[in-house]
Motif scaffolding. Structure first.
Motif, PDB file in Angstrom:
ATOM      1  N   LEU A 294       0.756  -1.317  -0.019  1.00  0.00           N
ATOM      2  CA  LEU A 294       0.001  -0.155  -0.098  1.00  0.00           C
ATOM      3  C   LEU A 294       0.676   1.356  -0.221  1.00  0.00           C
ATOM      4  CD1 LEU A 294      -2.915  -1.016   2.533  1.00  0.00           C
ATOM      5  CD2 LEU A 294      -2.896  -1.120   0.172  1.00  0.00           C
ATOM      6  N   GLU A 295       2.202   1.213   0.125  1.00  0.00           N
ATOM      7  CA  GLU A 295       2.654   2.492   0.093  1.00  0.00           C
ATOM      8  C   GLU A 295       2.860   3.226  -1.100  1.00  0.00           C
ATOM      9  OE1 GLU A 295       7.442   4.063   1.339  1.00  0.00           O
ATOM     10  OE2 GLU A 295       6.976   1.724   0.875  1.00  0.00           O
ATOM     11  N   HIS A 296       2.938   2.814  -2.268  1.00  0.00           N
ATOM     12  CA  HIS A 296       2.854   3.773  -3.451  1.00  0.00           C
ATOM     13  C   HIS A 296       1.486   3.898  -3.470  1.00  0.00           C
ATOM     14  CE1 HIS A 296       3.673   5.340  -7.317  1.00  0.00           C
ATOM     15  NE2 HIS A 296       2.827   4.528  -7.789  1.00  0.00           N
ATOM     16  N   GLU A 297       0.463   3.251  -3.284  1.00  0.00           N
ATOM     17  CA  GLU A 297      -0.960   3.354  -3.787  1.00  0.00           C
ATOM     18  C   GLU A 297      -1.509   4.618  -2.783  1.00  0.00           C
ATOM     19  OE1 GLU A 297      -0.338  -0.515  -5.320  1.00  0.00           O
ATOM     20  OE2 GLU A 297       0.271   0.530  -3.395  1.00  0.00           O
ATOM     21  N   ILE A 298      -0.992   4.633  -1.566  1.00  0.00           N
ATOM     22  CA  ILE A 298      -1.820   5.378  -0.545  1.00  0.00           C
ATOM     23  C   ILE A 298      -1.002   6.841  -1.040  1.00  0.00           C
ATOM     24  CG2 ILE A 298      -1.360   6.409   1.884  1.00  0.00           C
ATOM     25  CD1 ILE A 298      -1.515   3.346   2.701  1.00  0.00           C
ATOM     26  N   GLY A 299       0.132   7.139  -1.278  1.00  0.00           N
ATOM     27  CA  GLY A 299       0.795   8.329  -1.630  1.00  0.00           C
ATOM     28  C   GLY A 299       0.006   8.978  -2.765  1.00  0.00           C
ATOM     29  N   THR A 300      -0.083   8.115  -3.725  1.00  0.00           N
ATOM     30  CA  THR A 300      -0.763   8.638  -5.137  1.00  0.00           C
ATOM     31  C   THR A 300      -1.984   9.003  -4.889  1.00  0.00           C
ATOM     32  OG1 THR A 300       0.715   7.267  -6.414  1.00  0.00           O
ATOM     33  CG2 THR A 300      -1.410   8.075  -7.621  1.00  0.00           C
ATOM     34  N   ALA A 301      -2.743   8.397  -4.014  1.00  0.00           N
ATOM     35  CA  ALA A 301      -4.387   8.548  -3.724  1.00  0.00           C
ATOM     36  C   ALA A 301      -4.404   9.848  -2.963  1.00  0.00           C
ATOM     37  CB  ALA A 301      -5.054   7.377  -2.905  1.00  0.00           C
ATOM     38  N   VAL A 302      -3.581  10.024  -1.996  1.00  0.00           N
ATOM     39  CA  VAL A 302      -3.729  11.236  -1.049  1.00  0.00           C
ATOM     40  C   VAL A 302      -3.406  12.503  -1.996  1.00  0.00           C
ATOM     41  CG1 VAL A 302      -2.480  12.518   0.580  1.00  0.00           C
ATOM     42  CG2 VAL A 302      -3.204  10.143   1.121  1.00  0.00           C
ATOM     43  N   LEU A 303      -2.494  12.495  -2.742  1.00  0.00           N
ATOM     44  CA  LEU A 303      -2.113  13.559  -3.622  1.00  0.00           C
ATOM     45  C   LEU A 303      -3.377  14.062  -4.415  1.00  0.00           C
ATOM     46  CD1 LEU A 303       1.634  13.114  -4.530  1.00  0.00           C
ATOM     47  CD2 LEU A 303       0.467  14.900  -2.943  1.00  0.00           C
ATOM     48  N   LYS A 304      -3.958  12.783  -5.040  1.00  0.00           N
ATOM     49  CA  LYS A 304      -4.979  13.065  -6.117  1.00  0.00           C
ATOM     50  C   LYS A 304      -6.389  13.459  -5.280  1.00  0.00           C
ATOM     51  CE  LYS A 304      -7.864  10.469  -9.304  1.00  0.00           C
ATOM     52  NZ  LYS A 304      -8.181   9.196  -9.903  1.00  0.00           N
ATOM     53  N   GLN A 305      -6.531  13.140  -4.318  1.00  0.00           N
ATOM     54  CA  GLN A 305      -7.888  13.528  -3.480  1.00  0.00           C
ATOM     55  C   GLN A 305      -7.512  15.128  -2.993  1.00  0.00           C
ATOM     56  OE1 GLN A 305     -10.611  12.136  -2.933  1.00  0.00           O
ATOM     57  NE2 GLN A 305     -10.118  10.409  -4.114  1.00  0.00           N
ATOM     58  N   GLN A 306      -6.369  15.263  -2.606  1.00  0.00           N
ATOM     59  CA  GLN A 306      -6.172  16.953  -2.160  1.00  0.00           C
ATOM     60  C   GLN A 306      -6.252  17.711  -3.407  1.00  0.00           C
ATOM     61  OE1 GLN A 306      -2.253  16.867  -0.587  1.00  0.00           O
ATOM     62  NE2 GLN A 306      -2.688  16.093   1.098  1.00  0.00           N
ATOM     63  N   ARG A 307      -6.016  17.241  -4.501  1.00  0.00           N
ATOM     64  CA  ARG A 307      -6.139  18.293  -5.732  1.00  0.00           C
ATOM     65  C   ARG A 307      -7.432  18.477  -6.159  1.00  0.00           C
ATOM     66  NH1 ARG A 307      -1.246  15.691  -7.530  1.00  0.00           N
ATOM     67  NH2 ARG A 307      -2.532  14.052  -8.792  1.00  0.00           N
ATOM     68  N   GLU A 308      -8.238  17.212  -5.903  1.00  0.00           N
ATOM     69  CA  GLU A 308      -9.846  17.181  -6.412  1.00  0.00           C
ATOM     70  C   GLU A 308     -10.551  18.133  -5.141  1.00  0.00           C
ATOM     71  OE1 GLU A 308     -10.758  13.201  -6.829  1.00  0.00           O
ATOM     72  OE2 GLU A 308      -9.701  13.055  -8.685  1.00  0.00           O
ATOM     73  N   LEU A 309     -10.089  17.972  -3.967  1.00  0.00           N
ATOM     74  CA  LEU A 309     -10.764  18.369  -2.897  1.00  0.00           C
ATOM     75  C   LEU A 309     -10.768  19.933  -2.968  1.00  0.00           C
ATOM     76  CD1 LEU A 309     -12.437  18.023  -0.341  1.00  0.00           C
ATOM     77  CD2 LEU A 309     -10.507  17.855   1.025  1.00  0.00           C
ATOM     78  N   SER A 310      -9.444  20.612  -3.162  1.00  0.00           N
ATOM     79  CA  SER A 310      -9.131  21.888  -3.108  1.00  0.00           C
ATOM     80  C   SER A 310     -10.189  22.241  -4.283  1.00  0.00           C
ATOM     81  CB  SER A 310      -7.858  22.071  -3.310  1.00  0.00           C
ATOM     82  OG  SER A 310      -7.425  23.430  -3.665  1.00  0.00           O
ATOM     83  N   LYS A 311     -10.129  21.883  -5.566  1.00  0.00           N
ATOM     84  CA  LYS A 311     -10.899  22.301  -6.811  1.00  0.00           C
ATOM     85  C   LYS A 311     -12.324  22.229  -6.529  1.00  0.00           C
ATOM     86  CE  LYS A 311     -11.577  21.477 -11.488  1.00  0.00           C
ATOM     87  NZ  LYS A 311     -11.316  20.703 -12.856  1.00  0.00           N
ATOM     88  N   ARG A 312     -12.941  21.274  -5.720  1.00  0.00           N
ATOM     89  CA  ARG A 312     -14.336  21.063  -5.574  1.00  0.00           C
ATOM     90  C   ARG A 312     -14.638  21.985  -4.535  1.00  0.00           C
ATOM     91  NH1 ARG A 312     -14.375  16.364  -3.632  1.00  0.00           N
ATOM     92  NH2 ARG A 312     -14.067  15.235  -5.916  1.00  0.00           N
ATOM     93  N   VAL A 313     -13.976  22.419  -3.583  1.00  0.00           N
ATOM     94  CA  VAL A 313     -14.097  23.348  -2.411  1.00  0.00           C
ATOM     95  C   VAL A 313     -14.724  24.733  -3.062  1.00  0.00           C
ATOM     96  CG1 VAL A 313     -13.444  24.619  -0.313  1.00  0.00           C
ATOM     97  CG2 VAL A 313     -13.316  22.115  -0.400  1.00  0.00           C
ATOM     98  N   ASP A 314     -13.264  24.942  -3.820  1.00  0.00           N
ATOM     99  CA  ASP A 314     -13.635  26.558  -4.624  1.00  0.00           C
ATOM    100  C   ASP A 314     -14.783  26.530  -5.304  1.00  0.00           C
ATOM    101  OD1 ASP A 314     -11.335  27.111  -3.487  1.00  0.00           O
ATOM    102  OD2 ASP A 314      -9.918  26.687  -5.149  1.00  0.00           O
ATOM    103  N   GLU A 315     -15.166  25.511  -6.094  1.00  0.00           N
ATOM    104  CA  GLU A 315     -16.361  25.680  -7.268  1.00  0.00           C
ATOM    105  C   GLU A 315     -17.706  25.489  -6.297  1.00  0.00           C
ATOM    106  OE1 GLU A 315     -16.010  22.047  -9.551  1.00  0.00           O
ATOM    107  OE2 GLU A 315     -14.485  22.917 -10.594  1.00  0.00           O
ATOM    108  N   GLN A 316     -17.704  24.836  -5.015  1.00  0.00           N
ATOM    109  CA  GLN A 316     -18.958  24.771  -4.237  1.00  0.00           C
ATOM    110  C   GLN A 316     -19.300  26.100  -3.360  1.00  0.00           C
ATOM    111  OE1 GLN A 316     -18.766  21.177  -1.829  1.00  0.00           O
ATOM    112  NE2 GLN A 316     -19.290  19.888  -3.329  1.00  0.00           N
ATOM    113  N   ALA A 317     -18.095  26.615  -3.084  1.00  0.00           N
ATOM    114  CA  ALA A 317     -18.203  28.029  -2.500  1.00  0.00           C
ATOM    115  C   ALA A 317     -18.701  29.087  -3.314  1.00  0.00           C
ATOM    116  CB  ALA A 317     -16.785  28.469  -1.760  1.00  0.00           C
ATOM    117  N   ARG A 318     -18.339  29.127  -4.366  1.00  0.00           N
ATOM    118  CA  ARG A 318     -18.758  29.929  -5.436  1.00  0.00           C
ATOM    119  C   ARG A 318     -20.371  29.755  -5.710  1.00  0.00           C
ATOM    120  NH1 ARG A 318     -13.528  29.387  -7.698  1.00  0.00           N
ATOM    121  NH2 ARG A 318     -14.203  28.115  -9.308  1.00  0.00           N
ATOM    122  N   GLU A 319     -20.760  28.227  -5.860  1.00  0.00           N
ATOM    123  CA  GLU A 319     -21.998  28.044  -6.337  1.00  0.00           C
ATOM    124  C   GLU A 319     -22.815  28.239  -5.236  1.00  0.00           C
ATOM    125  OE1 GLU A 319     -24.375  24.144  -7.572  1.00  0.00           O
ATOM    126  OE2 GLU A 319     -22.176  24.204  -7.406  1.00  0.00           O
TER     127      GLU A 319
END
Length: 522
Positions: free
Chosen positions: A169-194
Motif C-alpha cells: 500500500l505504500e505507493h498507492e496511498i501516496g498517489t491517492a492522497v495527492l489526487k484527493q487533495q487536488r480534487e478536494l481543493s478544486k471542488r471546495v472552490d467551486e462549491q463555495a462560489r456556487e
C-alpha cells in the motif's frame, strides 16, 4: 438321593450357567458396540471443534489486521488534516504579520490571533496525544489477541504485518492522497462560489428602504412663530420633552428636526406634525402629544420587531431583544434600512448554512441579531459589534450568536463557522447593486472634511481618510512634534469630529510620528 433327581439337578445347573454365560456374552458385545459409537462421536466432535478453532483463529487474525489498517489510515488522515490546518494558520499569521507596521491596533489584533491559534494548536496536540494513547492501547490489545490465537510472538506478528502492508500500500496511498487533495481543493472552490451565487439568487428583496425624515413641512411662516412661542417657551418645552433640537431658519415651509437618536427624532417629527395639524401649540399640549406619540412609537417598535422575528421564523427571543430589533427600523446605513438588512442577512446565512450541512435555524438567528448593537451604539461606548455582543450575552443568547455579533466585522478572531457565514452574508447584503447608495459628492465631501480638520493643527504634514471615512491616519513631523504632543493632537482631532460632524458609528484617529535617519557611504 435318587440318582434320577441328582441327574435332573445337574442338568438344571448346567443349563443355568450356560444361559448366564450367553447373557454375559451378549452384554459384552452391546457394550463394545456402544463404546465404538461413543468413540466415533467423540472423534467427530473433536474434528468439528478443531475446524471451528482454526476458522475462528483465521477470522480473528483478519479482523485484527483490518482494524490495524483502519486505525493507521485514520491516523494518517488526521495527521494530514492537522498539517493542512497548520499550513492555513501559518498563512493567516503571515498575512497578519505584514500588517504589523500599519498601526498598534493591527498589532494587537495579530497578537490575539496568534494566541488563539496557539491555544487551538495546543488543544489539538492534546487531542492528538489522547488519540495516540488510545491507538497504542488498541494496538496492545490486538497484539495480545494475535499472540494468544496464532501462537506467534509480538515481534514476529508485527514484522509480518508491517512488511505485507508496507509492500502493498505504500505507493498507492501516496498517489491517492495527492489526487484527493487536488480534487478536494478544486471542488471546495467551486462549491463555495456556487453556494454564494445560489443563496443570493434564492433570496430577493427590496434593496433600499426610505431613510428617516428629518424635516417637517409647515403651511405658513406664522406657524413657525407659533412653534417658537412667546419668548421661545414652546420650542423650549418641545426640545425638553423630546430631547431633540428644532432648527427654525429662513428656509420657507420647512422646520428641521435634528438629533442623533433616530427613535427620538421620529417621535419629535410625528409630534410636531400632530401639533401643526391640531393648531393648539402650548407647553401642556406639547407634553400631552409627545407622551401619546412616545407610546405609539413603542408599540410600533415592538410590532416591527415581532414582524421581523416571525418573518425569519426565530423563536425564544427576550422581549428586550425584540424591542431593540424594532428600533433598527429607524436606523439606516448609507440609506439601507438596518432592520431589512438584518432580515436579509438572516435568510442568506440560513441558506448557506443548510447548503454546507450546518444548522440553518441557528445561522438565521445569528444573522438576524448580528447588527443589534446599532440600536444602542449612540448611547454606549464602543462599536456596534461589541455593544451587540454584550447585549446578547446579557440576555442569555448562545455563544455562536454572541460571537457572530462581535466578530462579523473581523474585530476579533473568527474561530466559529457561523461567524464566517454571517460576515459573508453581511458583505453580500451590503454589496448588492443599489443596496447602499450615496452620491459621490457627499462621499468626497465627508472625506475632505475629515482631512481638513486634521490639517488645522500645527505640525500635521499629511492626513488620509480611509475605510470609507471610518478611520483617519495623520502623519506629523518628528522634528516639530513630540510623542506627548502627538497624543494630544490625536485626542483633539477626535473631539473636533464629535463636535462638528454627524456620522454613524465611530471614527478611529491614528497619529503617526516617524523618525528617519539617512546616511550615504562613499
Amino acid at each position: 438321593m435318587n440318582p434320577e433327581i441328582a441327574t435332573t439337578i445337574l442338568y438344571c445347573l448346567f443349563f443355568f450357567f450356560l444361559g448366564v454365560a450367553a447373557v454375559l456374552g451378549i452384554a459384552q458385545r452391546h457394550a463394545a458396540r456402544r463404546a465404538a459409537r461413543l468413540q466415533e462421536e467423540a472423534d467427530s466432535i473433536l474434528s468439528v471443534a478443531r475446524r471451528e478453532a482454526e476458522n475462528e483463529s483465521a477470522q480473528i487474525v483478519l479482523d485484527a489486521r483490518e482494524k490495524a489498517l483502519a486505525i493507521k489510515a485514520e491516523t494518517e488522515r488526521d495527521l494530514a488534516a492537522l498539517k493542512e490546518q497548520e499550513l492555513q494558520r501559518d498563512r493567516k499569521l503571515d498575512a497578519r504579520e505584514d500588517q504589523l507596521t500599519a498601526n498598534q491596533e493591527a498589532l494587537r489584533k495579530a497578537q490575539r490571533g496568534l494566541e488563539s491559534s496557539q491555544n487551538r494548536l495546543a488543544a489539538q496536540m492534546r487531542t492528538l496525544t489522547e488519540k495516540r494513547a488510545e491507538l497504542d492501547r488498541l494496538v496492545q490489545e490486538n497484539q495480545r489477541a494475535l499472540e494468544e490465537v496464532s501462537g506467534m510472538t509480538r515481534e514476529d506478528a508485527a514484522a509480518k504485518l508491517i512488511d505485507s502492508v508496507h509492500a502493498d500500500l505504500e505507493h498507492e496511498i501516496g498517489t491517492a492522497v495527492l489526487k484527493q487533495q487536488r480534487e478536494l481543493s478544486k471542488r471546495v472552490d467551486e462549491q463555495a462560489r456556487e453556494m454564494l451565487l445560489t443563496a443570493m439568487q434564492r433570496y430577493s428583496s427590496a434593496h433600499t428602504a426610505d431613510t428617516t425624515t428629518s424635516t417637517v413641512g409647515v403651511p405658513t411662516d406664522d406657524m413657525k412663530g407659533r412653534i417658537i412661542g412667546r419668548e421661545g417657551r414652546n420650542i423650549r418645552a418641545f426640545e425638553k420633552a423630546t430631547g431633540i433640537d428644532l432648527i427654525i431658519d429662513d428656509t420657507p415651509g420647512v422646520v428641521v428636526v435634528s438629533g442623533f437618536d433616530p427613535v427620538r427624532r421620529e417621535v419629535a417629527r410625528m409630534s410636531l406634525e400632530k401639533l401643526i395639524a391640531d393648531g393648539r401649540i402650548h407647553p401642556s399640549k406639547i407634553e400631552e402629544i409627545v407622551e401619546q406619540t412616545n407610546q405609539e412609537i413603542k408599540d410600533f417598535i415592538i410590532k416591527k420587531g415581532v414582524e421581523a422575528v416571525n418573518e425569519v421564523n426565530v423563536s425564544g427571543l427576550h422581549d428586550r431583544v425584540i424591542e431593540m430589533l424594532g428600533r433598527l427600523h429607524f436606523r439606516t446605513s448609507y440609506s439601507q434600512n438596518v432592520l431589512r438588512h438584518s432580515v436579509e442577512v438572516a435568510f442568506l446565512s440560513g441558506m448557506m448554512a443548510e447548503m454546507i450541512g450546518l444548522d440553518g435555524d441557528l445561522a438565521r438567528r445569528a444573522g438576524l441579531l448580528h447588527d443589534i448593537g446599532k440600536a444602542a451604539d449612540h448611547e454606549l461606548e464602543g462599536g456596534h459589534p461589541k455593544i451587540g455582543g454584550d447585549l446578547l450575552q446579557r440576555h442569555k443568547e448562545g455563544e455562536e450568536v454572541v460571537h457572530a455579533a462581535r466578530g462579523h466585522h473581523d474585530e476579533i478572531v473568527t474561530e466559529r463557522p457561523y461567524t464566517m457565514l454571517v460576515a459573508t452574508a453581511d458583505a453580500c447584503s451590503a454589496s448588492r447593486p443599489g443596496a447602499r447608495r450615496e452620491s459621490l459628492e457627499r462621499y468626497v465631501k465627508r472625506m475632505e472634511e475629515l482631512e481638513a480638520i486634521a490639517h488645522r493643527f500645527d505640525g500635521v504634514q499629511q492626513a488620509y481618510a480611509i475605510s470609507a471615512g471610518r478611520e483617519l491616519r495623520v502623519i506629523v513631523g518628528s522634528g516639530q512634534i513630540s510623542d506627548e504632543r502627538a497624543a494630544a493632537i490625536c485626542r483633539d482631532i477626535a473631539q473636533c469630529f464629535e463636535k462638528e460632524l454627524t456620522y454613524p458609528g465611530e471614527i478611529k484617529v491614528t497619529v503617526v510620528r516617524e523618525s528617519r535617519f539617512t546616511s550615504t557611504a562613499k
